[in-house]
Each structure stands twice: as C-alpha cells, then as structure tokens.
Write a protein that holds these residues in place. Structure first.
Motif, PDB file in Angstrom:
ATOM      1  N   GLY A 286       0.770  -1.243   0.000  1.00  0.00           N
ATOM      2  CA  GLY A 286       0.000   0.000   0.000  1.00  0.00           C
ATOM      3  C   GLY A 286       0.794   1.283   0.000  1.00  0.00           C
ATOM      4  N   LEU A 350       1.642  -0.583   9.835  1.00  0.00           N
ATOM      5  CA  LEU A 350       0.345  -0.597   9.158  1.00  0.00           C
ATOM      6  C   LEU A 350      -0.758  -1.076  10.098  1.00  0.00           C
ATOM      7  CD1 LEU A 350       1.435  -1.976   5.679  1.00  0.00           C
ATOM      8  CD2 LEU A 350       0.294   0.210   6.069  1.00  0.00           C
ATOM      9  N   MET A 353      -1.625   1.835  12.214  1.00  0.00           N
ATOM     10  CA  MET A 353      -2.472   2.789  11.491  1.00  0.00           C
ATOM     11  C   MET A 353      -3.911   2.297  11.422  1.00  0.00           C
ATOM     12  SD  MET A 353       0.026   4.004   8.373  1.00  0.00           S
ATOM     13  CE  MET A 353      -1.214   5.095   7.657  1.00  0.00           C
ATOM     14  N   ALA A 354      -4.081   0.993  11.187  1.00  0.00           N
ATOM     15  CA  ALA A 354      -5.441   0.433  11.151  1.00  0.00           C
ATOM     16  C   ALA A 354      -6.142   0.650  12.488  1.00  0.00           C
ATOM     17  CB  ALA A 354      -5.380  -1.056  10.808  1.00  0.00           C
ATOM     18  N   ALA A 381       2.399   6.494  10.231  1.00  0.00           N
ATOM     19  CA  ALA A 381       2.505   6.628   8.774  1.00  0.00           C
ATOM     20  C   ALA A 381       3.934   6.920   8.351  1.00  0.00           C
ATOM     21  CB  ALA A 381       1.563   7.730   8.284  1.00  0.00           C
ATOM     22  N   TYR A 384       6.118   3.902   8.870  1.00  0.00           N
ATOM     23  CA  TYR A 384       5.857   2.973   7.770  1.00  0.00           C
ATOM     24  C   TYR A 384       6.672   3.364   6.532  1.00  0.00           C
ATOM     25  CZ  TYR A 384       3.173   1.466   3.642  1.00  0.00           C
ATOM     26  OH  TYR A 384       2.790   0.984   2.413  1.00  0.00           O
ATOM     27  N   TYR A 443      -6.102  -0.493   5.779  1.00  0.00           N
ATOM     28  CA  TYR A 443      -4.747  -0.586   6.313  1.00  0.00           C
ATOM     29  C   TYR A 443      -4.487  -1.944   6.965  1.00  0.00           C
ATOM     30  CZ  TYR A 443      -3.772   4.185   5.083  1.00  0.00           C
ATOM     31  OH  TYR A 443      -3.543   5.328   4.356  1.00  0.00           O
ATOM     32  N   TYR A 446      -3.402  -4.113   4.069  1.00  0.00           N
ATOM     33  CA  TYR A 446      -2.010  -3.862   3.692  1.00  0.00           C
ATOM     34  C   TYR A 446      -1.048  -4.461   4.722  1.00  0.00           C
ATOM     35  CZ  TYR A 446      -4.390  -0.404   0.747  1.00  0.00           C
ATOM     36  OH  TYR A 446      -5.231   0.211  -0.140  1.00  0.00           O
TER      37      TYR A 446
END
Length: 474
Positions: A286, A350, A353-354, A381, A384, A443, A446
């Motif tokens: 992603g 990730l 973030m989710a 982010a 990542y 997310y 990903y």
C-alpha cells in the motif's frame, strides 16, 4: 540486457566519477517516474469536484497511468534492444513531456485519462530501461548503490511533485482556484512536470550507449571506449578480454521470448515467480496510497488542506532521507536482510495505522480522529514510510535489475515490471472504495500483505550481494 561487470584479477572494479554521473543521468528517469505518478496527489479533490466524479471514477482517473506503465514496461526491453538504451530513454522523456502538457490542459476526465495513459507509458519505459542500463554500466562492487540511485530519483521526484503541489495550491488559495493564465492550480501541478522531462531528454543525449548493445551492433571500438570509461581500466588486454566475454555471451544467447520463461514451477521458472512476487508485494503493502491519496486522507480526518499538504511534503522528505540510508546499506548488509527487516516494520506500523483509524468518529469527509490518536497515526505513517524506504523501495529495483540470468533478463524484467504496475493499479484504483468501507479495513489488509512479504523473503529470496550478473541462475 546483461551487465558489464568487473574484469577479474585487476583493479577494474573501482568506481569512477564518470560512471556515477552516467548512472545519475540515467536515474533521472526515476525522478520523472516519481513526479508523474505523485503529482496527482494534490489534484485529487479538485479533479473529483470539478468533474463530478464518484469514488470509482476518481480511483480510475488517479490510477489509469499505471495501465500505461504496464504497457511501457512490457515493450521497453525489446525497444531498447532494437534501438539502443539511450534512444529508448529519450522516447520515454518525450512521452512524459507530452503527457504533462496534455494533462494540464484537459477539458474533461476522458482527456485526463488519455494523457495520463501516455505519461504512464513513459514511466513504464523508464522503470525498466534505467535500472537495466545502470546495471550494464556499473562495476559489480558498487552495482547495488548505483542501482539504488533509481529509487533515490523516484523519491526525489515524489518530493518535488508534492512540494510543488503544496506551493501551487497555497499560492492560489486552493487547488481548485485560478492561478495563472486563467488556469486552476491543479492544472499547473501537471504542467510543472514538462521542464524536468525536457531536461531528462537533453541529459541522456550525453550518456554513452550500453557496451553490450554496442558489441551486439558490431561497434567494438565504441564499446571498448565505454568500458574504459566506466570500469577505469587502461589495460588493453583486459578490455579485449571483456569484449570477448560480451561477444561470447551474445553468441550463445538468443533473443528472449516468453516461452523462455517456462518452467516446472506452475508454468514458469522459479526466479521469474520470485521477481513477479517481489513486484506485487512492493505494491500490495500500500505504499502508493500514501503518495497518491495522502493529502485527501489527512484532509478527510480533520486536518486543513494546507496542513494536509504540509504533512504529505514532510512524509516525502522522510522517504528521501531513508532512501539515502538504504543506498549506504544495500552493498554492506545485503538485499535479503533489508527486505526482511522492512517487511516486519511495515506489518507493525500498518497494523498500528489500522487501529488508529478504528478510533475515528464520523464518516466520509466528516471523519475525525481524536487528537492524540491523530498524532499517533502521523507517527505510524511516517514510520511505515521509513520501513519501506530503507528496504522494499530501493532493494526491489536493485534485485529486478540483477537477479535474472543473462539469457532471459530483458523479458523477465519486462514481465516483473508489468506485474508491478498492474499491482500498483489494483491497489491505487481500489483504495477510494476500500476507504469508503473503512480505513481500518484498508490498512489492515495492507498489514496482512506486509506480513506475507516477510514470510516470502525468508523462504524464497536469494541474496545477490557481490555476485556478478553472469553468476545469476534460474
């Protein structure tokens, strides 16, 4: 496309200023690659509102260039073999310049799709030719670092695109506002790419043709002169031996075809599947969602348009810095360890973030993250991007330029690169719809692919650090 490599038993592997400059000029195609693909970031909201597009339509308008990139990647190898690497890079530059001009002057979304397809074709050609050309003129001892220049140029292009997007939108008071000559700011975002495309086309006029291509055309004196420049070798006997090696390689090889990739592993050679998987995983984690949609994303969760642009620029700066770190490490640590560490880091960030987006309230454009969670999402982010930029960003391009045997390198690279662009299209075009289902789902998906990429690296990827290209096996 085969590598020049070093002349064994001599000091021919030392780097020269000349080969660094040659590689830098060729890698400028990567700058246009990054700029052309990321410039849409700042224009997404304005294009969607201006042309009245829904989620599926804006997803296709953003990602359609990637279909052109798949076509360009597919045909780049045969074109470079027939007309030369330098000529093929010039064609790519011309396509990118024309696309930038056309995209900035469109009257409807169909026009935009057409010109983005043209530009995507140029991007796809540059994505194949530049790394292969750099591999062909680079001494093996520094081939990884010089090959990584392609990724450095890509992230610099992304940075330039996002910075210019932010500046143009800020100057106009918004991406949809009129700026100069009666044109909106988002149109100038596309037009800005004309200048670097012309610069690239001019610079590649000054780089030498690949020695392997010259030998194939019988231009042995020119090939010898290029070898002397890029390998730093003055010994005529050593140069003659290298020319003989290249000539022998050409005589025993035949023009690669798709059927040459056939094998017992689900119809293809194992190394081809590994190349395809590397390309697909690079996109399925992603990363381009960050660079194509980040301004829209941060704007949608409560940041102002100006702040969203600023966050996107900062993220691209982080990407540039960690790519420099990757260039320093790729020939020291190796390809496989960097990929494994990057996959693990991406899976964790990730997933974080989710979780952050699962804490949001509201929906659609009214989505809001709690203050502390919003800052955590920003940190995750950028972490990542660090994990990707130090590993899967540059290392995949290095591997694709060097991992295939000489006899199938051109066609195998074309297949792997085409798979990469198709994977990029799938992820980029699907993100708006996935985001409407829920950012935690997107997310989380990903993150799952990042975890799978970690297992894939451990089980399937072969280390190629320090190997001559002639040593690669299927």
């Amino acid at each position: 496309m085969s590598a020049v490599g070093g002349v064994e038993g001599t000091s021919a592997q030392r780097a020269t200023a000349r080969v660094v400059l040659i590689a830098a000029a060729a890698a400028l195609g990567g700058f246009l690659f990054g700029m052309d693909t990321a410039v849409i970031n700042g224009a997404v909201d304005a294009v969607r509102a201006g042309f009245g597009l829904d989620a599926g339509q804006i997803g296709f308008a953003v990602s359609c260039a990637l279909l052109g990139s798949a076509v360009g990647a597919w045909y780049a190898g045969p074109l470079a073999d027939r007309y030369g690497r330098v000529r093929a890079m010039q064609v790519a530059a011309l396509l990118l310049a024309v696309s930038a001009l056309g995209s900035g002057l469109v009257h409807g979304v169909r026009d935009l799709v057409l010109w983005r397809l043209v530009g995507g074709t140029g991007v796809g050609m540059a994505s194949v030719i530049a790394p292969a050309y750099i591999a062909e003129v680079s001494p093996a001892a520094i081939r990884g670092r010089l090959g990584s220049m392609q990724q450095l140029a890509i992230v610099l292009g992304i940075f330039a695109a996002l910075l210019s997007d932010a500046w143009l939108a800020g100057t106009a008071g918004g991406a949809e506002k009129t700026l100069w000559l009666g044109l909106e700011a988002w149109r100038w975002m596309f037009l800005a790419a004309v200048v670097p495309a012309l610069v690239y086309g001019t610079l590649v006029l000054g780089v030498p043709e690949s020695p392997r291509y010259l030998v194939a055309r019988g231009r042995l004196d020119e090939a010898k002169a290029v070898l002397r420049q890029v390998l730093g070798v003055d010994d005529d006997l050593a140069l003659e031996a290298k020319l003989a090696d290249i000539g022998h390689s050409l005589r025993i090889e035949h023009r690669p075809r798709l059927r040459d990739l056939r094998g017992k592993c689900a119809g293809l050679l194992p190394v081809v599947w590994i190349g395809i998987a590397l390309s697909v995983f690079q996109q399925f984690v992603g990363i381009n969602v960050i660079f194509y949609y980040s301004s829209t994303l941060w704007h949608s969760v409560g940041f102002s348009e100006a702040d969203a642009f600023s966050i996107t620029v900062v993220t691209s700066v982080v990407n540039v810095l960690v790519t420099l770190v990757a260039i320093a490490l790729v020939d020291r640590i190796g390809r496989k360890p960097l990929l494994a560490v990057g996959s693990a880091g991406m899976a964790v960030t990730l997933a974080l973030m989710a979780w952050c987006f699962s804490q949001a309230s509201g929906s659609g454009a009214a989505l809001v993250l709690p203050h502390g969670v919003g800052m955590l999402a920003l940190v995750a982010a950028n972490a990542y991007v660090v994990c990707f930029g130090v590993s899967w960003g540059p290392v995949v391009w290095v591997l694709l330029g060097e991992m295939f045997p000489n006899g199938i390198r051109a066609i195998a690279l074309a297949v792997a690169a085409a798979a990469q662009w198709l994977a990029n299209f799938a992820i980029t075009s699907s993100f708006p719809a996935l985001a409407e289902l829920g950012l935690p789902f997107a997310y989380g998906l990903y993150a799952a692919f990042a975890l799978l990429s970690f297992l894939f690296v451990l089980g399937a990827v072969r280390e190629t650090r320090g190997m001559e290209l002639e040593e690669m096996r299927a």
